[in-house]
Design a protein around this motif. Structure first.
Motif, PDB file in Angstrom:
ATOM      1  N   MET A  87       0.851  -1.182   0.000  1.00 41.13           N
ATOM      2  CA  MET A  87       0.000   0.000   0.000  1.00 41.13           C
ATOM      3  C   MET A  87       0.888   1.233   0.000  1.00 41.13           C
ATOM      4  O   MET A  87       1.862   1.301   0.726  1.00 41.13           O
ATOM      5  CB  MET A  87      -0.896  -0.025   1.236  1.00 41.13           C
ATOM      6  CG  MET A  87      -1.908   1.035   1.289  1.00 41.13           C
ATOM      7  SD  MET A  87      -3.345   0.449   0.412  1.00 41.13           S
ATOM      8  CE  MET A  87      -4.374   1.851   0.534  1.00 41.13           C
ATOM      9  N   GLU A  88       0.560   2.189  -0.845  1.00 42.83           N
ATOM     10  CA  GLU A  88       1.359   3.399  -0.968  1.00 42.83           C
ATOM     11  C   GLU A  88       0.438   4.615  -0.978  1.00 42.83           C
ATOM     12  O   GLU A  88      -0.661   4.568  -1.535  1.00 42.83           O
ATOM     13  CB  GLU A  88       2.164   3.330  -2.262  1.00 42.83           C
ATOM     14  CG  GLU A  88       3.208   4.392  -2.404  1.00 42.83           C
ATOM     15  CD  GLU A  88       4.132   4.146  -3.606  1.00 42.83           C
ATOM     16  OE1 GLU A  88       5.302   4.534  -3.495  1.00 42.83           O
ATOM     17  OE2 GLU A  88       3.693   3.586  -4.628  1.00 42.83           O
ATOM     18  N   SER A  89       0.898   5.708  -0.357  1.00 42.45           N
ATOM     19  CA  SER A  89       0.173   6.977  -0.361  1.00 42.45           C
ATOM     20  C   SER A  89       1.133   8.095  -0.731  1.00 42.45           C
ATOM     21  O   SER A  89       2.267   8.108  -0.274  1.00 42.45           O
ATOM     22  CB  SER A  89      -0.420   7.277   1.013  1.00 42.45           C
ATOM     23  OG  SER A  89      -1.382   6.324   1.367  1.00 42.45           O
ATOM     24  N   PHE A  90       0.669   9.024  -1.565  1.00 41.52           N
ATOM     25  CA  PHE A  90       1.473  10.175  -1.952  1.00 41.52           C
ATOM     26  C   PHE A  90       0.552  11.254  -2.485  1.00 41.52           C
ATOM     27  O   PHE A  90      -0.635  11.013  -2.708  1.00 41.52           O
ATOM     28  CB  PHE A  90       2.540   9.793  -2.992  1.00 41.52           C
ATOM     29  CG  PHE A  90       2.009   8.987  -4.145  1.00 41.52           C
ATOM     30  CD1 PHE A  90       1.492   9.611  -5.263  1.00 41.52           C
ATOM     31  CD2 PHE A  90       2.023   7.605  -4.104  1.00 41.52           C
ATOM     32  CE1 PHE A  90       0.997   8.876  -6.327  1.00 41.52           C
ATOM     33  CE2 PHE A  90       1.539   6.853  -5.165  1.00 41.52           C
ATOM     34  CZ  PHE A  90       1.027   7.491  -6.279  1.00 41.52           C
ATOM     35  N   SER A  91       1.099  12.453  -2.690  1.00 42.21           N
ATOM     36  CA  SER A  91       0.282  13.554  -3.218  1.00 42.21           C
ATOM     37  C   SER A  91       1.103  14.420  -4.165  1.00 42.21           C
ATOM     38  O   SER A  91       2.333  14.415  -4.122  1.00 42.21           O
ATOM     39  CB  SER A  91      -0.289  14.392  -2.084  1.00 42.21           C
ATOM     40  OG  SER A  91       0.730  15.047  -1.381  1.00 42.21           O
ATOM     41  N   PHE A  92       0.379  15.134  -5.020  1.00 42.93           N
ATOM     42  CA  PHE A  92       0.962  16.083  -5.949  1.00 42.93           C
ATOM     43  C   PHE A  92       0.136  17.360  -5.886  1.00 42.93           C
ATOM     44  O   PHE A  92      -1.086  17.300  -5.760  1.00 42.93           O
ATOM     45  CB  PHE A  92       0.925  15.563  -7.394  1.00 42.93           C
ATOM     46  CG  PHE A  92       1.728  14.317  -7.627  1.00 42.93           C
ATOM     47  CD1 PHE A  92       3.092  14.390  -7.864  1.00 42.93           C
ATOM     48  CD2 PHE A  92       1.125  13.073  -7.613  1.00 42.93           C
ATOM     49  CE1 PHE A  92       3.834  13.243  -8.088  1.00 42.93           C
ATOM     50  CE2 PHE A  92       1.855  11.916  -7.832  1.00 42.93           C
ATOM     51  CZ  PHE A  92       3.215  12.003  -8.070  1.00 42.93           C
TER      52      PHE A  92
END
Length: 100
Positions: free
Chosen positions: A1-6
């Motif tokens: 599971m991965e979380s990131f933002s732009f």
């Protein structure tokens, strides 16, 4: 599971909140909420690790065509870039229908 933002700069508002898609095998759920921050923020939660560059390319294309101030949350369970683009178009159309 991965979380990131732009985050991207933006100048135009959208009419309201919107939701499209479902979170399930090979699909994607998107939640859009207008903001007053003059930016578009994409928050991604995905079951597929290591695809940040592909997500960024999809978002680069979306913001090049759509200058909106919004927080867009994407809950992914293996959607392809084509599905992501389709869902982004759908959620934006739903959000702009709030004008009428």
């Amino acid at each position: 599971m991965e979380s990131f933002s732009f985050k991207y700069p933006a100048t135009k508002s959208v009419a309201g909140r919107a939701h499209t898609g479902v979170l399930g095998s090979g699909d994607l759920e998107i939640l859009l909420e207008p903001t007053a921050f003059n930016e578009t923020e994409f928050v991604v939660r995905t079951a597929s690790d290591g695809f940040q560059e592909i997500w960024k390319r999809v978002f680069d294309r979306f913001v090049a065509l759509n200058d909106i101030s919004a927080k867009i949350i994407l809950n992914d369970f293996g959607a392809t870039p084509g599905v992501v683009s389709l869902r982004l178009s759908q959620v934006l159309e739903l959000a702009n229908q709030k004008i009428n």
